[in-house]
Design an enzyme around this catalytic site. Sequence first.
Site, PDB file in Angstrom:
ATOM      1  N   LEU A 133       0.840  -1.197   0.000  1.00 32.22           N
ATOM      2  CA  LEU A 133       0.000   0.000   0.000  1.00 32.22           C
ATOM      3  C   LEU A 133       0.883   1.258   0.000  1.00 32.22           C
ATOM      4  O   LEU A 133       0.717   2.128  -0.835  1.00 32.22           O
ATOM      5  CB  LEU A 133      -0.921  -0.008   1.232  1.00 32.22           C
ATOM      6  CG  LEU A 133      -1.853   1.190   1.398  1.00 32.22           C
ATOM      7  CD1 LEU A 133      -2.837   1.294   0.231  1.00 32.22           C
ATOM      8  CD2 LEU A 133      -2.625   1.103   2.721  1.00 32.22           C
ATOM      9  N   GLU A 135       3.800   4.122  -0.305  1.00 34.36           N
ATOM     10  CA  GLU A 135       4.697   4.573  -1.378  1.00 34.36           C
ATOM     11  C   GLU A 135       5.620   5.643  -0.804  1.00 34.36           C
ATOM     12  O   GLU A 135       5.371   6.156   0.285  1.00 34.36           O
ATOM     13  CB  GLU A 135       3.873   5.133  -2.552  1.00 34.36           C
ATOM     14  CG  GLU A 135       2.965   4.068  -3.165  1.00 34.36           C
ATOM     15  CD  GLU A 135       2.257   4.518  -4.429  1.00 34.36           C
ATOM     16  OE1 GLU A 135       2.435   5.690  -4.847  1.00 34.36           O
ATOM     17  OE2 GLU A 135       1.529   3.692  -4.992  1.00 34.36           O
ATOM     18  N   GLY A 346      19.522  -2.651  34.213  1.00 34.94           N
ATOM     19  CA  GLY A 346      20.609  -1.692  34.420  1.00 34.94           C
ATOM     20  C   GLY A 346      21.566  -1.682  33.236  1.00 34.94           C
ATOM     21  O   GLY A 346      21.138  -1.795  32.085  1.00 34.94           O
ATOM     22  N   GLU A 370       1.293  -0.266   9.825  1.00 34.57           N
ATOM     23  CA  GLU A 370      -0.157  -0.492   9.639  1.00 34.57           C
ATOM     24  C   GLU A 370      -0.994   0.638  10.250  1.00 34.57           C
ATOM     25  O   GLU A 370      -2.010   0.413  10.904  1.00 34.57           O
ATOM     26  CB  GLU A 370      -0.560  -1.872  10.165  1.00 34.57           C
ATOM     27  CG  GLU A 370       0.141  -2.948   9.345  1.00 34.57           C
ATOM     28  CD  GLU A 370      -0.426  -4.341   9.473  1.00 34.57           C
ATOM     29  OE1 GLU A 370      -1.608  -4.499   9.825  1.00 34.57           O
ATOM     30  OE2 GLU A 370       0.331  -5.281   9.199  1.00 34.57           O
ATOM     31  N   THR A 372       0.190   4.616  11.818  1.00 39.94           N
ATOM     32  CA  THR A 372       0.897   5.047  13.032  1.00 39.94           C
ATOM     33  C   THR A 372      -0.117   5.176  14.175  1.00 39.94           C
ATOM     34  O   THR A 372      -1.336   5.192  13.947  1.00 39.94           O
ATOM     35  CB  THR A 372       1.568   6.424  12.816  1.00 39.94           C
ATOM     36  OG1 THR A 372       0.521   7.395  12.625  1.00 39.94           O
ATOM     37  CG2 THR A 372       2.501   6.419  11.619  1.00 39.94           C
TER      38      THR A 372
HETATM   39  C1  LIG Z   1       9.613  -1.747   9.138  1.00 37.64           C
HETATM   40  C2  LIG Z   1       8.429  -1.249   8.364  1.00 37.64           C
HETATM   41  C3  LIG Z   1       7.648  -2.169   7.670  1.00 37.64           C
HETATM   42  C4  LIG Z   1       6.561  -1.741   6.906  1.00 37.64           C
HETATM   43  N1  LIG Z   1       5.847  -2.652   6.182  1.00 37.64           N
HETATM   44  C5  LIG Z   1       4.906  -2.198   5.293  1.00 37.64           C
HETATM   45  C6  LIG Z   1       4.263  -3.115   4.390  1.00 37.64           C
HETATM   46  O1  LIG Z   1       4.517  -4.338   4.417  1.00 37.64           O
HETATM   47  N2  LIG Z   1       3.371  -2.613   3.500  1.00 37.64           N
HETATM   48  C7  LIG Z   1       3.058  -1.292   3.438  1.00 37.64           C
HETATM   49  O2  LIG Z   1       2.238  -0.921   2.603  1.00 37.64           O
HETATM   50  N3  LIG Z   1       3.655  -0.389   4.282  1.00 37.64           N
HETATM   51  C8  LIG Z   1       4.559  -0.828   5.201  1.00 37.64           C
HETATM   52  N4  LIG Z   1       5.185   0.079   6.052  1.00 37.64           N
HETATM   53  C9  LIG Z   1       4.870   1.492   5.940  1.00 37.64           C
HETATM   54  C10 LIG Z   1       4.102   2.036   7.136  1.00 37.64           C
HETATM   55  O3  LIG Z   1       2.778   1.585   7.086  1.00 37.64           O
HETATM   56  C11 LIG Z   1       4.234   3.565   7.085  1.00 37.64           C
HETATM   57  O4  LIG Z   1       5.574   3.868   7.463  1.00 37.64           O
HETATM   58  C12 LIG Z   1       3.242   4.267   7.979  1.00 37.64           C
HETATM   59  O5  LIG Z   1       1.946   4.101   7.482  1.00 37.64           O
HETATM   60  C13 LIG Z   1       3.543   5.755   8.109  1.00 37.64           C
HETATM   61  O6  LIG Z   1       3.771   6.339   6.870  1.00 37.64           O
HETATM   62  P1  LIG Z   1       5.075   7.243   6.629  1.00 37.64           P
HETATM   63  O7  LIG Z   1       6.248   6.467   7.094  1.00 37.64           O
HETATM   64  O8  LIG Z   1       5.060   7.717   5.229  1.00 37.64           O
HETATM   65  O9  LIG Z   1       4.901   8.467   7.623  1.00 37.64           O
HETATM   66  P2  LIG Z   1       4.046   9.795   7.378  1.00 37.64           P
HETATM   67  O10 LIG Z   1       2.688   9.451   6.919  1.00 37.64           O
HETATM   68  O11 LIG Z   1       4.831  10.752   6.572  1.00 37.64           O
HETATM   69  O12 LIG Z   1       3.941  10.345   8.868  1.00 37.64           O
HETATM   70  C14 LIG Z   1       4.996  11.024   9.528  1.00 37.64           C
HETATM   71  C15 LIG Z   1       4.478  11.434  10.904  1.00 37.64           C
HETATM   72  O13 LIG Z   1       3.352  12.307  10.760  1.00 37.64           O
HETATM   73  C16 LIG Z   1       2.248  11.791  11.501  1.00 37.64           C
HETATM   74  N5  LIG Z   1       1.005  12.113  10.803  1.00 37.64           N
HETATM   75  C17 LIG Z   1       0.730  11.958   9.469  1.00 37.64           C
HETATM   76  N6  LIG Z   1      -0.539  12.346   9.223  1.00 37.64           N
HETATM   77  C18 LIG Z   1      -1.066  12.728  10.399  1.00 37.64           C
HETATM   78  C19 LIG Z   1      -2.349  13.248  10.815  1.00 37.64           C
HETATM   79  N7  LIG Z   1      -3.345  13.414   9.937  1.00 37.64           N
HETATM   80  N8  LIG Z   1      -2.535  13.549  12.115  1.00 37.64           N
HETATM   81  C20 LIG Z   1      -1.527  13.362  13.019  1.00 37.64           C
HETATM   82  N9  LIG Z   1      -0.309  12.895  12.701  1.00 37.64           N
HETATM   83  C21 LIG Z   1      -0.085  12.579  11.407  1.00 37.64           C
HETATM   84  C22 LIG Z   1       2.507  10.288  11.578  1.00 37.64           C
HETATM   85  O14 LIG Z   1       1.810   9.673  12.648  1.00 37.64           O
HETATM   86  C23 LIG Z   1       4.020  10.246  11.742  1.00 37.64           C
HETATM   87  O15 LIG Z   1       4.332  10.453  13.090  1.00 37.64           O
HETATM   88  C24 LIG Z   1       6.242  -0.345   6.867  1.00 37.64           C
HETATM   89  C25 LIG Z   1       7.013   0.560   7.587  1.00 37.64           C
HETATM   90  C26 LIG Z   1       8.104   0.131   8.325  1.00 37.64           C
HETATM   91  C27 LIG Z   1       8.934   1.149   9.070  1.00 37.64           C
END
Ligand SMILES: Cc1cc2nc3c(=O)[nH]c(=O)nc-3n(C[C@H](O)[C@H](O)[C@H](O)COP(=O)(O)OP(=O)(O)OC[C@H]3O[C@@H](n4cnc5c(N)ncnc54)[C@H](O)[C@@H]3O)c2cc1C
Length: 390
Positions: A133, A135, A346, A370, A372
């Site tokens: 999902l 990108e 510790g 899945e 944040t």
């Molecule tokens: C180890 C790992 C494995 C993963 N595996 C998968 C996978 O198998 N398939 C897949 O599709 N994705 C996967 N992901 C992606 C993961 O789902 C995303 O990293 C996550 O959804 C957050 O997206 P982002 O990293 O782009 O952060 P962003 O969306 O850019 O967010 C950055 C910060 O802003 C906050 N934020 C954003 N919008 C809001 C809002 N409206 N209100 C308050 N706070 C907000 C977020 O909570 C976060 O703290 C994986 C990520 C990691 C690190």
Amino acid sequence: MPDRAPQPVDRQLPTDEARDLISLVRDIAQREIAPKAAEEEDAGRFPREVFTLLSESGLLGLPYDSEYGGGDQPYEVYLQVLEELAAARLTVGLGVSVHTLASYALAAYGTKEQQVEHLPAMLGGGLLGAYCLSEPSSGSDAASLRTKAVRDGADWVITGTKAWITHGGIADFYTVMARTGEEGPRGITAFLVPGDAEGLSGAVPEKKMGMKGSPTAQVHLDEVRVPDERRLGDEGQGFAIALASLDSGRLGIAACAIGLAQAALDEAVAYATGRQQFGRPIADFQGLRFMLADMATQIEAGRALYLAAARLRDAGRPFAKQAAMAKLHCTDTAMKVTTDAVQVLGGYGYTADFPVERYMREAKVLQIVEGTNQIQRMVIARHLAGPETR
Ligand SMILES: Cc1cc2nc3c(=O)[nH]c(=O)nc-3n(C[C@H](O)[C@H](O)[C@H](O)COP(=O)(O)OP(=O)(O)OC[C@H]3O[C@@H](n4cnc5c(N)ncnc54)[C@H](O)[C@@H]3O)c2cc1C
């Protein structure tokens, strides 16, 4: 006072079959998974052979229909299996959870023909799945994804880059959300893409803080051609499918978080009862006793919360709000408990001689994947107060 060996969690299980299943999983976890966890995580080695063993043992399709190679288990049982696996090694528990997530779209939205053709190999044939999902420019705002699928006769041609994909580059199948229509959530369609499709490639895995054994990589789709027969659900239904997949997937993350927290608590109790300071075991000191009591209480509360959500799901009732609550609470608990476990040990807790520093690094990712934990709060608040007005 001697070290206290961890006692197995006293689980409420609905059937004798479920009890046998948990025994089988504990046996595999103790023999095949836990002994190699520290070394392999350090080396960044993915234990593919463990997933083959889990598949052969019928543990890679537990919540799905046995007609298609699944295990016919209720979610409350499947999640407790995940918890046991994650306690032994998060890379394995989370990997099974992601595989189950990747299989959901076909199991819940596929046609009978699609299910007959593909599901048995996915659920019990040794295949490993990935869910695509996110990108590079769309994470929390997943509905703004840009990967495109364009119709060409009887086929679709998919082009784009998926980011952060667990099992990216090593999976046998990818459930891919791509844009087939208008901007926003209604222009997205789901596809089942084979891992060996021409034009699909995994990038070099990300260098992560923890879970180094679990490959996370970008997946490039360069004019990947799939027949319309591999479209899952209707055109434009892909985002709804992605979100429904995540409602169930979040429960898997919650269960993994509780497994990890339980492993950290067990380690902390064993250490605190063995380590002497001021002529007494440190577990004698009320400051630590209360920490251990709080850790255990948060874990039990988390377990009860994810099981309550799972039982709603098993009863066919709405559970999305409870799943978001479970994901939020259980992953915050894992972060707090693993951090406190380092404190209980510790200086030794801060070294790789004990697993708690690894647990603490691993816990962090569970607050991110899945959705944040900020996004979980948005989901919960929407159930309480309705959608935001702008
Ligand atoms: C180890 C790992 C494995 C993963 N595996 C998968 C996978 O198998 N398939 C897949 O599709 N994705 C996967 N992901 C992606 C993961 O789902 C995303 O990293 C996550 O959804 C957050 O997206 P982002 O990293 O782009 O952060 P962003 O969306 O850019 O967010 C950055 C910060 O802003 C906050 N934020 C954003 N919008 C809001 C809002 N409206 N209100 C308050 N706070 C907000 C977020 O909570 C976060 O703290 C994986 C990520 C990691 C690190």
